[in-house]
Design an enzyme around this catalytic site. Sequence first.
Site, PDB file in Angstrom:
ATOM      1  N   SER A  44      22.484   5.677  11.971  1.00  0.00           N
ATOM      2  CA  SER A  44      23.030   6.717  11.096  1.00  0.00           C
ATOM      3  C   SER A  44      22.252   8.015  11.262  1.00  0.00           C
ATOM      4  O   SER A  44      21.059   8.000  11.586  1.00  0.00           O
ATOM      5  CB  SER A  44      22.907   6.224   9.652  1.00  0.00           C
ATOM      6  OG  SER A  44      22.968   7.297   8.759  1.00  0.00           O
ATOM      7  N   TYR A  80      17.570   2.439   2.288  1.00  0.00           N
ATOM      8  CA  TYR A  80      18.642   2.189   3.264  1.00  0.00           C
ATOM      9  C   TYR A  80      18.365   2.967   4.547  1.00  0.00           C
ATOM     10  O   TYR A  80      18.408   2.430   5.654  1.00  0.00           O
ATOM     11  CB  TYR A  80      20.013   2.594   2.694  1.00  0.00           C
ATOM     12  CG  TYR A  80      21.013   2.867   3.782  1.00  0.00           C
ATOM     13  CD1 TYR A  80      21.618   1.813   4.471  1.00  0.00           C
ATOM     14  CD2 TYR A  80      21.330   4.179   4.173  1.00  0.00           C
ATOM     15  CE1 TYR A  80      22.496   2.065   5.517  1.00  0.00           C
ATOM     16  CE2 TYR A  80      22.193   4.433   5.211  1.00  0.00           C
ATOM     17  CZ  TYR A  80      22.775   3.380   5.884  1.00  0.00           C
ATOM     18  OH  TYR A  80      23.628   3.631   6.930  1.00  0.00           O
ATOM     19  N   LYS A  84      17.395   1.858   8.748  1.00  0.00           N
ATOM     20  CA  LYS A  84      17.959   2.322  10.028  1.00  0.00           C
ATOM     21  C   LYS A  84      16.840   2.894  10.904  1.00  0.00           C
ATOM     22  O   LYS A  84      16.778   2.655  12.103  1.00  0.00           O
ATOM     23  CB  LYS A  84      19.050   3.374   9.779  1.00  0.00           C
ATOM     24  CG  LYS A  84      20.287   2.827   9.085  1.00  0.00           C
ATOM     25  CD  LYS A  84      20.992   1.769   9.929  1.00  0.00           C
ATOM     26  CE  LYS A  84      22.149   1.109   9.213  1.00  0.00           C
ATOM     27  NZ  LYS A  84      22.692  -0.061   9.909  1.00  0.00           N
TER      28      LYS A  84
END
Length: 340
Positions: free
Chosen positions: A126, A152, A156
């Site tokens: 992302s 979150y 990544k």
Amino acid sequence: MSKYVLVTGGAGYIGSHTVVSLSENGYIPLILDNFENANRSVLNGLHKILGFEPILLEGDVCDNDFLKSIFLSYEIHGVIHFAAYKAVGESVKEPLKYYKNNLLGLINILNNMIEFRIKNLVFSSSCTVYGEPKGIKEMIEETPKNSPNSPYGWTKWMSEQIIEDVIKANPSLNIAVLRYFNPVGAHKSVFIGEFPIGKPNNLMPYITQTAIGKQEKLIVFGNDYPTIDGTCVRDYIHVIDLAEAHVKAISFLESKSGVLEAINIGTGKGLSVLEIINAFTIETGVQINWEFGPKRKGDVTEIFANANKAKTILGWEAKLSINDAINDAWNWEKKLAATK
Ligand code: UDP
């Protein structure tokens, strides 16, 4: 030879659209999903689009025995790893849940790929790994990664680091890390689309749910950002284009040995929240009930992709417009309302 591609999270939003693209391009997708964050009706939708039922392997990517049994049963050509938790707000409240699931899933995938000598992996990353852009808002892949704003985002960021270290130790692996910007839209057939669980966190489903009356009012988070109109700017990419990028990535990896490429997948154009709301009203003729509210914690001001690398090395570029995405998202919302 059958080209089986294991698609973890294959029943999810981006996963299901990628399953369609893979099938249309001669691959045989194997959907691995535990349906924790996916709707079972996706299978029916996929059946309608493809004309056959895709292979479903129901289970959890964190269950290594289950994962191993798949690698033992199929001669896997490549893996596309989507399965991960993705709710930013929830990750702040339950960081350990996110670190455990998102990192363990990737570690299991990599371990099995090494054990079974499977070379090709496409990893779902992302633009959150860029953090808050310093200076230029257009990200190139060489832009140094920055601190993400949520657990979150860190999963990544850490996943990318794990991949970097693992490929150094296992140079026969081929890995494409796709850094998505903001996926929106649905399949044109409206047989598959996004199923937000509870109140949507993301802008587009919030807009369509407000337009249909499922949500009372859209709150636009902040109006004094230093942008074109005071609202945040993002790069909205049609999920069909995004799905195609995965197929191009698998096919790029097939011809390589020992590559690791991080690639932005976006349109290269930034749009503000107000521009999206206006485009929605112009495109659909439906007015949205909205008002300004406080800024959302952790939102970056403005970010969009430089998508040149995707074009150069994958031969991929976004073909669909924001208006296509708005239409498809709106038709999908209307279909959900009609089938309730
Ligand atoms: N946004 C908003 N209201 C909402 C949801 C999102 O104003 O109810 C804004 C948000 O502040 C951001 C943009 O829409 O500027 C895109 O947010 P989204 O959560 O879809 O994606 P993000 O880029 O944050 O991952």
